[in-house]
Scaffold this motif. Sequence first.
Motif, PDB file in Angstrom:
ATOM      1  N   GLN A  59     -22.722   7.519  24.888  1.00 42.83           N
ATOM      2  CA  GLN A  59     -22.246   6.218  25.351  1.00 42.83           C
ATOM      3  C   GLN A  59     -20.908   6.354  26.079  1.00 42.83           C
ATOM      4  OE1 GLN A  59     -24.268   3.640  25.415  1.00 42.83           O
ATOM      5  NE2 GLN A  59     -25.702   5.067  24.471  1.00 42.83           N
ATOM      6  N   GLU A  60     -20.038   7.235  25.599  1.00 42.86           N
ATOM      7  CA  GLU A  60     -18.770   7.486  26.297  1.00 42.86           C
ATOM      8  C   GLU A  60     -19.038   8.030  27.695  1.00 42.86           C
ATOM      9  OE1 GLU A  60     -16.131   8.597  22.295  1.00 42.86           O
ATOM     10  OE2 GLU A  60     -16.916  10.202  23.562  1.00 42.86           O
ATOM     11  N   GLN A  61     -19.955   8.975  27.791  1.00 41.75           N
ATOM     12  CA  GLN A  61     -20.274   9.576  29.084  1.00 41.75           C
ATOM     13  C   GLN A  61     -20.877   8.548  30.035  1.00 41.75           C
ATOM     14  OE1 GLN A  61     -22.641  13.086  28.293  1.00 41.75           O
ATOM     15  NE2 GLN A  61     -20.892  14.196  27.474  1.00 41.75           N
ATOM     16  N   GLN A 121      -9.093  11.311  26.493  1.00 41.49           N
ATOM     17  CA  GLN A 121      -9.271  11.314  25.035  1.00 41.49           C
ATOM     18  C   GLN A 121     -10.703  11.691  24.668  1.00 41.49           C
ATOM     19  OE1 GLN A 121      -8.126   7.459  23.579  1.00 41.49           O
ATOM     20  NE2 GLN A 121      -6.003   7.713  24.204  1.00 41.49           N
ATOM     21  N   TRP A 122     -11.657  11.091  25.365  1.00 36.89           N
ATOM     22  CA  TRP A 122     -13.051  11.391  25.067  1.00 36.89           C
ATOM     23  C   TRP A 122     -13.376  12.837  25.398  1.00 36.89           C
ATOM     24  CZ3 TRP A 122     -15.147   6.372  27.758  1.00 36.89           C
ATOM     25  CH2 TRP A 122     -14.931   5.275  26.926  1.00 36.89           C
ATOM     26  N   PHE A 123     -12.977  13.286  26.573  1.00 37.23           N
ATOM     27  CA  PHE A 123     -13.284  14.649  27.003  1.00 37.23           C
ATOM     28  C   PHE A 123     -12.745  15.669  26.002  1.00 37.23           C
ATOM     29  CE2 PHE A 123     -12.559  18.596  29.304  1.00 37.23           C
ATOM     30  CZ  PHE A 123     -13.738  18.759  30.005  1.00 37.23           C
ATOM     31  N   GLU A 124     -11.524  15.444  25.522  1.00 40.04           N
ATOM     32  CA  GLU A 124     -10.920  16.374  24.567  1.00 40.04           C
ATOM     33  C   GLU A 124     -11.674  16.410  23.243  1.00 40.04           C
ATOM     34  OE1 GLU A 124      -6.815  15.149  24.491  1.00 40.04           O
ATOM     35  OE2 GLU A 124      -6.391  16.125  26.409  1.00 40.04           O
ATOM     36  N   SER A 125     -12.392  15.331  22.916  1.00 39.31           N
ATOM     37  CA  SER A 125     -13.138  15.305  21.651  1.00 39.31           C
ATOM     38  C   SER A 125     -14.543  15.896  21.799  1.00 39.31           C
ATOM     39  CB  SER A 125     -13.240  13.868  21.113  1.00 39.31           C
ATOM     40  OG  SER A 125     -14.136  13.093  21.890  1.00 39.31           O
ATOM     41  N   TRP A 126     -15.010  16.083  23.034  1.00 41.26           N
ATOM     42  CA  TRP A 126     -16.352  16.610  23.254  1.00 41.26           C
ATOM     43  C   TRP A 126     -16.360  18.125  23.088  1.00 41.26           C
ATOM     44  CZ3 TRP A 126     -17.102  13.897  28.644  1.00 41.26           C
ATOM     45  CH2 TRP A 126     -17.211  12.512  28.442  1.00 41.26           C
ATOM     46  N   GLY A 127     -17.483  18.628  22.590  1.00 41.39           N
ATOM     47  CA  GLY A 127     -17.689  20.066  22.520  1.00 41.39           C
ATOM     48  C   GLY A 127     -18.121  20.597  23.876  1.00 41.39           C
ATOM     49  N   GLU A 128     -18.261  21.895  23.954  1.00 39.48           N
ATOM     50  CA  GLU A 128     -18.635  22.540  25.225  1.00 39.48           C
ATOM     51  C   GLU A 128     -19.968  22.023  25.756  1.00 39.48           C
ATOM     52  OE1 GLU A 128     -20.201  26.803  26.893  1.00 39.48           O
ATOM     53  OE2 GLU A 128     -19.159  26.767  24.966  1.00 39.48           O
TER      54      GLU A 128
END
Length: 160
Positions: A59-61, A121-128
């Motif tokens: 949903q963030e993406q 913020q979202w990007f930093e919380s996402w895994g590879e």
Amino acid sequence: MEAQHWSGATDCCAPTTDDFQSAPQGVVSSPPSLENLSCTSPNAGQVRQPEPISYVTLQEQRCVLSWFQGWSGIQRERFLQDLLGKAVPGKVCTLLDSLSSLQVKDHLPNIFECQLRLWTQWFESWGEEERNHFLHILEERDPQFVSHFYSCVAGTAGRD
């Protein structure tokens, strides 16, 4: 650099049936991963199964992609520079570009600046895998933008 015209604004708050698809369980063919583009990749070249994307991350993406479609060419260029800084952290050329965009402001941030803060913020919380998934769906929406991104990443090779 040739000017590009971006169009196709969408409303993040107006869901469509596409917004409720289940998260993909694997990627058949994906673009190069951010890890493989980074100069500090500890696991480059290792093959492993992709992990499922969480519903929240999906949903963030989708929200970022909706914003992206409404951004002007200048805003997309700023986003490109931000994405480039995340893909090749520590490169002097991207650090200088980031520093040049910093400004002392006496006003409240605009909506675009708030969107970039949330994106970060979202990007930093996402895994590879989640980051790679984002690039993959961004490429589906705007292959020309992602192609330009990969060209910029390649242009940082050998530059400190």
